[in-house]
Design a protein around this motif. Structure first.
Motif, mmCIF file in Angstrom:
data_model
loop_
_atom_site.group_PDB
_atom_site.id
_atom_site.type_symbol
_atom_site.label_atom_id
_atom_site.label_comp_id
_atom_site.label_asym_id
_atom_site.label_seq_id
_atom_site.Cartn_x
_atom_site.Cartn_y
_atom_site.Cartn_z
ATOM 1 N N MET A 47 89.105 3.840 -42.267
ATOM 2 C CA MET A 47 90.439 3.489 -41.764
ATOM 3 C C MET A 47 91.073 4.667 -41.021
ATOM 4 O O MET A 47 91.765 4.488 -40.022
ATOM 5 N N MET A 104 98.162 9.514 -43.426
ATOM 6 C CA MET A 104 96.777 9.797 -43.073
ATOM 7 C C MET A 104 96.269 11.019 -43.821
ATOM 8 O O MET A 104 95.120 11.063 -44.258
ATOM 9 N N MET A 134 92.518 4.613 -37.373
ATOM 10 C CA MET A 134 93.911 4.998 -37.074
ATOM 11 C C MET A 134 93.950 6.085 -36.010
ATOM 12 O O MET A 134 94.737 6.032 -35.073
ATOM 13 N N SER A 135 93.076 7.088 -36.199
ATOM 14 C CA SER A 135 93.042 8.207 -35.255
ATOM 15 C C SER A 135 92.756 7.704 -33.852
ATOM 16 O O SER A 135 93.381 8.129 -32.880
ATOM 17 N N LEU A 161 103.384 8.184 -40.584
ATOM 18 C CA LEU A 161 101.963 7.910 -40.409
ATOM 19 C C LEU A 161 101.079 9.140 -40.611
ATOM 20 O O LEU A 161 100.086 9.069 -41.349
#
Lengths: 203, 335
Positions: free
Chosen positions: A169, A158, A173-174, A154
């Motif tokens: 996004m 990223m 995600m963070s 991941l």
């Protein structure tokens, strides 16, 4: 998903190797004890990028792997060892060694005393080592950087996104990762306490 | 006479170059409380650990009920032990702690619970059976440890400085408690301690150890009234030592040294020593008067007298005094 697999497997392997190592270190009176301990802690000192490069050159390329996942897991496992050894070692040091002797006096064989008394007393330590390992592995970037052929973690994904442009996004995600980390940290604090996890500074 | 509960037969224990226990032989009598007393490093704890089975003697034999147990591991000896730091199992309830030894002996659950509760009743903790050890005070935890050791009905109960982690008041309370429990159960107990008051109060047999050897053994009264050496005398609180006219050494307890004004006549037969007060310490119930006097051998010695009920001004430094010791209080030492 790859991140999750790597984190879970590496944590498990790290503990499987690290906990017995910590036990052996605590119980033995070898002269080389300090040296062995340092070997187990050395992954903390070596830059992760160096470790990643070494694994890439020495394992991934010579073995002509199509998918670097096994090497990635191996790298993470090495990275997890210091946590497993250090955290388990710290809770072993706090452990009341007489409790095991008390069990022996009551009729328990050494093996029985270990499983009935010592292991349950170590459980919080092992649990916190697992959490810490998991988070470290899950968030790791430098080690994974060179080892993602065929399976990407991941943080690498990223990084790629950020490199290509700012995308909402990433922010999403963070936020999710941050929230998950906070939840895990909260659980760790409630079950064991941070002071205990980070070396058992004060009971 | 019955077989002793345990025997040390010419036991020696060395760790590297260090001789921890040096050829001791000792009988632990059935139903009695034997104390191993001495300063740290005298070999008392090492001796107890050999009896428990945690360390193997370098030479000699350990007999339990007349049988050679020297090579038997702790779990096969069937002895109870209470440790200095309680050593309870933190992940088990108090009842499970006490019942653990019975569980290992495959005692059925109902019977186990009954016997664990009986043991808890003996130490007065029936109401705490479902608690975890860390929810209890130090004194209570030590009682749980005691109940746990007693629950297996051991042939011999070993106590390794069980009261030293408790505060002073609790310690005195627990001594009475130990005496009661020993009287009720009739257990044979071996107690290791460095506290002479504890040893004097609890022992049937007192064994004073020094540097791995037995310095003196006997009833508390016998040892206290006739210490065999200066070491034993000092350990039991004799603070004053002097040399008699014939060169023999003698000891006197501070409270048996009477302080009077210089030239005071005294009862016939008393040993009289003239000198000067050097220090006075007022402690409420008593006054500690230190004087420098000349002993019968002509040497200057400093003696401390414990004067009960005297006010702080009763004696002052520099004052000339005459110390008197009744002959029965002058303990002549063999060594």
């Amino acid at each position: 998903m790859t991140s999750l697999i790597v984190a879970v497997v590496a944590t498990f392997l790290g503990l499987a190797l690290g906990v017995p190592a910590a036990l052996a270190l605590a119980r033995s009176n070898l002269k080389a004890k300090a040296a062995i301990q340092n070997v187990f802690l050395s992954p903390l000192i070596v830059p992760e990028l160096v470790l990643g490069a070494a694994l890439y050159q020495q394992l991934a390329i010579p073995l002509r792997l199509q998918n670097y996942l096994p090497v990635l897991i191996l790298g993470h496992t090495i990275l997890m060892l210091p946590y497993a050894v250090r955290v388990t070692g710290a809770s072993l040091a706090n452990l009341d060694a007489q409790a095991e002797e008390a069990a022996r006096m009551l009729g328990a064989s050494p093996v029985r005393a270990f499983f009935d008394v010592t292991l349950p007393m170590l459980r919080p330590g092992i649990f916190s080592a697992a959490l810490l390992s998991f988070i470290t592995s899950f968030n790791n970037l430098p080690l994974s950087l060179l080892l993602t052929k065929g399976s990407t973690t991941l943080p690498i994904e990223m990084l790629d996104y950020v490199a290509q442009g700012i995308d909402p996004m990433i922010a999403a995600m963070s936020t999710v990762i941050l929230a998950a980390t906070v939840v895990i940290a909260f659980i760790a604090e409630r079950t064991v306490g941070f002071a205990q996890i980070f070396g058992g500074i004060n009971k | 006479m019955s077989v002793p509960a345990a025997q040390f037969v010419n036991i020696t224990q060395t760790f590297g170059d260090v001789v921890a226990v040096d050829d001791i032989s000792l009988d632990i009598e059935q139903g009695k409380l034997t104390t191993l007393l001495g300063p740290s490093g005298c070999g008392k704890t090492t001796s107890l650990r050999m009896l428990a089975g945690f360390s193997k003697p370098t030479a000699g034999q350990i007999l339990i009920e007349g049988e050679d147990c020297t090579r038997l591991p702790p779990e096969k000896r069937g002895l109870g032990m209470v440790f200095q730091q309680y050593a309870l199992f933190p992940h088990m309830t108090v009842r499970d702690n006490v019942g653990y030894g019975l569980k290992l002996r495959k005692v059925p659950a109902a019977e186990r619970r009954k016997r664990a509760d009986e043991a808890l009743e003996l130490v007065g903790l029936t109401a705490h059976a479902d608690k975890r050890p860390r929810q209890m005070s130090g004194g209570q935890q030590q009682r749980v440890a005691l109940a746990r050791a007693i629950a297996i009905r051991p042939q011999l109960l070993l106590l390794d400085e069980p009261l030293s982690a408790l505060d002073a008041r609790l310690r005195v309370e627990m001594r009475a408690e130990l005496r009661r429990i020993q009287a009720e159960t009739g257990l044979c107990v071996v107690l290791v301690t460095h506290d002479q008051d504890e040893a004097l109060e609890l022992s049937d047999q007192m064994v004073v150890m020094r540097a791995g050897r037995i310095e003196q053994a006997g009833t508390p009264q016998a040892v206290f009234s006739a210490p065999a050496s200066r070491f034993v005398a000092e350990f039991l609180g004799y603070e004053n030592f002097l040399t008699l006219a014939d060169g023999r050494r003698a000891a006197v307890r501070p409270e048996q040294l009477r302080v009077g004004a210089a030239g005071d006549p005294d009862a016939a037969g008393d040993l009289l020593l003239d000198g000067t007060v050097t220090d006075v310490a007022y402690r409420g119930v008593d006054l500690l008067v230190t004087s420098e006097v000349t002993d019968p051998a002509g040497q200057a010695v400093r003696l401390v007298a414990d004067v009960r009920g005297a006010g702080p001004g009763a004696f002052v430094p520099g004052q000339a005094v005459r110390l008197a010791i009744a002959p029965e209080h002058l303990i002549v030492l063999a060594a």
